[in-house]
Enzyme design. Structure first.
Site, PDB file in Angstrom:
ATOM      1  N   GLY A   4       0.806  -1.223   0.000  1.00  0.00           N
ATOM      2  CA  GLY A   4       0.000   0.000   0.000  1.00  0.00           C
ATOM      3  C   GLY A   4       0.835   1.268   0.000  1.00  0.00           C
ATOM      4  O   GLY A   4       0.582   2.200  -0.771  1.00  0.00           O
ATOM      5  N   GLU A   5       1.829   1.326   0.872  1.00  0.00           N
ATOM      6  CA  GLU A   5       2.692   2.506   0.944  1.00  0.00           C
ATOM      7  C   GLU A   5       3.531   2.652  -0.320  1.00  0.00           C
ATOM      8  O   GLU A   5       3.780   3.757  -0.791  1.00  0.00           O
ATOM      9  CB  GLU A   5       3.606   2.434   2.171  1.00  0.00           C
ATOM     10  CG  GLU A   5       2.887   2.618   3.483  1.00  0.00           C
ATOM     11  CD  GLU A   5       2.260   1.338   4.014  1.00  0.00           C
ATOM     12  OE1 GLU A   5       2.419   0.265   3.397  1.00  0.00           O
ATOM     13  OE2 GLU A   5       1.588   1.404   5.059  1.00  0.00           O
ATOM     14  N   THR A   6       3.947   1.527  -0.883  1.00  0.00           N
ATOM     15  CA  THR A   6       4.748   1.571  -2.108  1.00  0.00           C
ATOM     16  C   THR A   6       3.918   2.129  -3.258  1.00  0.00           C
ATOM     17  O   THR A   6       4.380   2.994  -4.008  1.00  0.00           O
ATOM     18  CB  THR A   6       5.285   0.172  -2.454  1.00  0.00           C
ATOM     19  OG1 THR A   6       6.065  -0.288  -1.346  1.00  0.00           O
ATOM     20  CG2 THR A   6       6.141   0.198  -3.703  1.00  0.00           C
TER      21      THR A   6
END
Length: 184
Positions: A4-6
């Site tokens: 998700g953060e990537t």
């Protein structure tokens, strides 16, 4: 950190990469799935690595060799030794998509000196909401370094004119969207 953060950081990384400075971009993750996503969605990065354990004796030689000018962390994964060593080597440190759950906030409040020291590394923090901004400020990050910028995960543009992209993006299975699953 993870998938998700990537995905959330990919558009920002691409804008930085396409800027006139054309910086070398190193992407680190702590999960295998995030690492695979980084290689897929950020192919322009000169290096993709799994983040080593945050022990000073591991981190120090890595940071001294790389000498980053800018460090951008996404959300809430604060690596004390990495941030400390990066700052000692002259890096500007930014937080993007910052958040601070009530549970994390209460834990940080138990260690006020540590919290202030950790947050002192950040030159600027771009947080998701006013509530998070207040929590960071209460923990010791100066208000003038905090900007409420929203959630970059919600800024992903899905091109309407490309149905194949949509098919790849959501797949062909039925889709259930839960906009917020938190209480309230």
């Amino acid at each position: 950190v993870s998938v998700g953060e990537t995905r959330a950081i990919a558009p920002l990384a691409k804008k930085l990469y396409d800027s006139p400075l054309k910086p070398d971009i190193l992407i680190t993750n702590i999960t295998d799935t995030g690492h695979e996503e980084a290689k897929r969605s950020l192919p322009f990065a000169f290096c993709h690595r799994l983040m080593p354990l945050d022990f000073s004796w591991i981190i120090r030689p890595i940071v001294r060799k790389l000498r980053p000018d800018i460090v951008i962390l996404c959300e809430t994964d604060f690596w004390f030794n990495f941030l400390d060593e990066s700052k000692k080597n002259g890096a500007k440190i930014f937080l993007t998509n910052g958040k601070m759950s009530e549970k994390s906030f209460n834990r940080f409040k138990l260690f006020p000196k540590f919290s202030r020291r950790l947050l002192s590394f950040f030159d600027e923090a771009y947080v998701q909401s006013e509530e998070y901004a207040q929590r960071f400020e209460e923990l010791g990050l100066p208000k003038e370094r905090i900007t409420v910028a929203g959630n970059i995960k919600l800024d992903t543009v899905v091109p309407k004119e490309d149905p194949e992209f949509l098919k790849d993006f959501i797949g062909s299975s039925p889709l259930l969207v839960a906009g917020s699953t938190h209480r309230g």
